[in-house]
Scaffold this active site. Structure first.
Site, mmCIF file in Angstrom:
data_model
loop_
_atom_site.group_PDB
_atom_site.id
_atom_site.type_symbol
_atom_site.label_atom_id
_atom_site.label_comp_id
_atom_site.label_asym_id
_atom_site.label_seq_id
_atom_site.Cartn_x
_atom_site.Cartn_y
_atom_site.Cartn_z
ATOM 1 N N THR A 138 -141.308 46.858 36.879
ATOM 2 C CA THR A 138 -142.178 47.962 37.286
ATOM 3 C C THR A 138 -142.492 47.889 38.781
ATOM 4 O OG1 THR A 138 -143.176 47.704 35.124
ATOM 5 C CG2 THR A 138 -144.360 49.095 36.691
ATOM 6 N N GLY A 176 -146.019 39.483 35.260
ATOM 7 C CA GLY A 176 -146.875 38.312 35.087
ATOM 8 C C GLY A 176 -146.351 37.143 35.914
ATOM 9 N N GLU A 414 -144.607 47.525 28.252
ATOM 10 C CA GLU A 414 -143.337 47.688 27.503
ATOM 11 C C GLU A 414 -143.102 49.147 27.152
ATOM 12 O OE1 GLU A 414 -141.113 45.759 27.566
ATOM 13 O OE2 GLU A 414 -142.086 43.832 27.862
#
Ligand SMILES: CCCCCCCC(=O)SCCNC(=O)CCNC(=O)[C@H](O)C(C)(C)COP(=O)(O)OP(=O)(O)OC[C@H]1O[C@@H](n2cnc3c(N)ncnc32)[C@H](O)[C@@H]1OP(=O)(O)O
Ligand SMILES: Cc1cc2nc3c(=O)[nH]c(=O)nc-3n(C[C@H](O)[C@H](O)[C@H](O)COP(=O)(O)OP(=O)(O)OC[C@H]3O[C@@H](n4cnc5c(N)ncnc54)[C@H](O)[C@@H]3O)c2cc1C
Length: 646
Positions: A138, A176, A414
């Site tokens: 992203t 993350g 997701e």
């Protein structure tokens, strides 16, 4: 042990242990899960309640725990992937871990997309945790894959790819492990010989292997969020970073810059399909935890009065049952759907590994739709559970605020849920195929006979009362026919096309119908899979109690969507009026088994981490004890008194 909760357990009409076996998939699996749960007694996993820590302390505690988990995995000899998952879910409790992405996205991407040579190099490094990875897809400005801006341009003279974030909007955002990882799988638009070949995955080293200092790359943490405090979601800006040709996963570029097409461009998206499938099971788990907390607490909490007698347990209020029992039924339904989704994922990905890609579109559509359907429902359900616990539900000691804050991003990550539902709208394609006479296989096969059954609005009076609302197979059939909402979506597209709109505009102008059709399809799948599961359950007591739950799940869903069923003429108004009556009867039938039904989920207290959901029901004394540990109580007089109030 609280006497109310003891009494509840004595009232159960079935063997709780046997139901736990069914949920786990057999007594052996329960035994092993319980053995693994014993790690919670290991003092090395003792920790402070994260709610009493600052963000930085939480992150540090989470990193310590992640590192401990790795060491203990080796010490306890846990190596089977399913057992590792179980172990991590037990130890992690209600929070995420800073190394989560390494396990759920980085490693699976390496496993599925490395060729032999790459596997030899990267897998030992990643499985020994020398390489700690993240999944950077992203960007600040985009999540839509074709819109991603990061580029990877092949330079044949040096045999390298040059990775670049050309704009502010192209900075990778959210992955993350921004502070924790030293490598990333980066998704970038591939350019070779001046041509763009779409999105591909590349392994990029981010930090020095010894010092952990960033290489000439801007990488860091994006700051505090709604939840996910343990996770260092990161940013990543690449300024003409060079990586060797060998770091492109699946190696689609020859040394001379020639591009070799993959069997399917969508294989690059495989890791997302994997996580979406997992999220169905996670929804079941979190719904089950929330119900366990709210139902146990409702059994020990007494309030107000029904008659002029001692205050009743709040679980005796019909409205409390109406809030919680449909969610309990949902937790069971999603547990079985989670099992189905995992089996389906492994079955189809096995075929894909053998070169058979025929079921890839269905796997993508089903996992996207069920991910959206189950996470949306669970997200709302947690909040209902929290509110059903009154004021104490608002305390972090209940665990419900944390469950919500940690779970709610599943509706976004997701693949944002609406966008995922629109992917499931490939139903329309299947519907058109069925209409053209093609025989569909698998879960879509119900569309084959849609033409004959042809659901359209009927005057209710003209329609015979075909549906017995007490008969589950009749209810499944009704959900199936309601799923024919796909026909309305298809018609809407057709009408838009007739207005000379482009296909894209016709699709956008029909998007509300398409999402509704996908939702109806997923709802049908859940009701059907829950009902199918009943036929596998031989124990008559358990079969009876689960049948009651399945009926409640199906009827409650009809009551919430009554417009669809009435409009399609699937149920008559008199039948609709019977449904609330039947729902009330089902609530009464479930009431004596409610605590036993949540006990069967078998969460150890340490995993629930909820004062309200304690197995022994001793809520009040432990609430008091928990509050006294609040850092504000560290001194009798807080320093702010001396600074500002005195
Ligand atoms: C504990 C867990 C922690 C996890 C932390 C979270 C980690 C993350 O969030 S990682 C980032 C996740 N990002 C996303 O999920 C992005 C969501 N977006 C997408 O997936 C895409 O933009 C999407 C699917 C919406 C559109 O993609 P795009 O390539 O433009 O596809 P589109 O043009 O719509 O469709 C092309 C075809 O590919 C198919 N397709 C799309 N995706 C897939 C897939 N994954 N598999 C198979 N087929 C696919 C479509 O069905 C379509 O088929 P057809 O041509 O037959 O109609
Ligand atoms: C906690 C968390 C962890 C994450 N971890 C990672 C990670 O590790 N790696 C990574 O790469 N990413 C990660 N992400 C990013 C995540 O994958 C994206 O946030 C997600 O895919 C949604 O994209 P978006 O934020 O751009 O939302 P948007 O797509 O901008 O959505 C905003 C709104 O626009 C609507 N919308 C958008 N497109 C359409 C459409 N085609 N039709 C109709 N409506 C539309 C949506 O429905 C929504 O209402 C993480 C996100 C979170 C919150």
């Amino acid at each position: 042990m609280n006497p109310d909760i003891v009494k509840e357990r004595q009232n159960a009409s079935f063997d709780v242990q046997k139901l736990t076996y069914i949920l786990d998939g057999g007594p052996e699996k329960t035994k092993r899960r319980r053995e693994i749960s014993l790690v919670l007694n290991d003092p090395d996993f003792d920790e402070e309640d994260p709610n009493f820590l600052s963000r930085s302390e939480r992150y540090e505690q989470a990193v310590r725990k992640s590192a401990q988990m790795i060491l203990k995995l080796r010490e306890y000899g846990i190596s089977d992937p399913a057992e590792i998952n179980c172990y991590k879910s037990v130890v992690r409790g209600n929070f995420h871990e800073s190394l989560g992405l390494h396990y759920v996205m980085f490693l699976p991407t390496l496993y599925s997309q490395c060729d032999q040579e790459q596997s030899k190099k990267w897998l030992p490094l990643a499985t020994s945790f020398e390489v700690l990875g993240t999944y950077a897809q992203t960007e600040l400005g985009h999540t839509h894959l074709r819109g991603l801006e990061t580029t990877a341009t092949f330079d044949p003279t040096t045999q390298e790819f040059v990775l670049n974030s050309p704009t502010v909007t192209s900075i990778k955002w959210w992955p993350g492990a921004g502070k924790t990882s030293n490598h990333a799988v980066v998704l970038a638009q591939l350019y070779t010989r001046g041509k763009c070949h779409g999105l591909h995955a590349f392994i990029v080293q981010l930090r020095h292997m010894d010092t952990h200092e960033p290489l000439p790359i801007l990488v860091g943490d994006i700051g505090p969020k709604f939840g996910f405090s343990e996770v260092d979601n990161g940013f990543l800006k690449l300024d003409h970073v060079r990586i060797p040709r060998e770091n492109m996963l699946m190696k689609h570029v020859e040394p001379d810059g020639r591009y070799v097409k993959p069997a399917s461009a969508k294989l690059t998206y495989g890791t997302m399909v994997f996580i979406r499938s997992l999220l169905v099971g996670l929804s079941a788990l979190v719904m089950a935890k929330s119900c366990t907390i709210a139902i146990r607490y409702s059994a020990v909490r007494h309030q107000s009065e029904i008659r002029s007698e001692p205050e009743p347990q709040i679980l005796d209020y019909q409205t409390q049952q109406y809030k919680l029992f449909p969610l309990l039924a949902t937790a069971y339904a999603f547990s079985f759907v989670g099992q189905y989704m995992t089996e389906t994922y492994y079955r189809i990905s096995g075929d894909i590994n053998q070169g058979d890609l025929s079921e890839l579109p269905e796997l993508h559509a089903v996992s996207a739709g069920l991910k959206a359907f189950t996470t949306w429902t669970t997200n709302t359900g947690i909040e209902v559970c929290r509110m059903s616990c009154g004021g104490h539900g608002y305390s972090r000691s209940s665990a419900l605020p944390d469950l919500y804050a940690e779970f709610t991003p599943t509706c976004t990550y997701e693949g944002e849920n609406t966008v995922m539902m629109l992917q499931t709208a490939y139903l329309v394609k299947s519907y058109r195929q069925a209409k053209a006479g093609e025989q569909l296989r698998g879960i879509m096969s119900y569309l084959n006979d849609m033409e004959q059954r042809h659901v359209r609005a009927h005057p209710a009076s003209a329609r015979p009362a075909l549906v017995d609302i007490n008969d589950l197979s009749d209810l499944v059939e009704s959900y199936k026919l309601r799923a024919a909402l796909v026909e309305s979506a298809a018609k809407s597209i057709q009408q838009e096309l007739q207005k000379r709109r482009s296909h894209e505009d016709a699709w956008n102008n029909s998007a509300i119908d398409l999402v509704k059709a996908s939702d109806a399809h997923c709802h049908y799948m859940v009701v059907k899979l829950f009902t199918d599961k009943l036929s596998e359950i031989g124990d008559p007591d358990i079969n009876l109690v689960l049948t009651t739950l399945a009926q409640l799940y199906a009827l409650h869903g009809i009551a919430l969507n009554s417009g669809d069923f009435l409009q399609a003429g699937l149920l008559t108004v008199p039948q609709m009026q019977q449904i609330p009556v039947r729902i009330k009867e089902l609530l009464c039938l479930i009431r004596p088994n409610a605590v036993a039904l949540v006990d069967a989920f078998d969460f150890p207290d340490k995993v629930l981490s909820s004062v309200l959901g304690r197995y022994d029901g001793n809520v009040y004394e432990n609430l008091f004890e928990w509050a006294r540990r609040s850092p504000l109580n560290a001194t009798e007089v807080h320093e702010s008194f001396h600074k500002y109030l005195k």
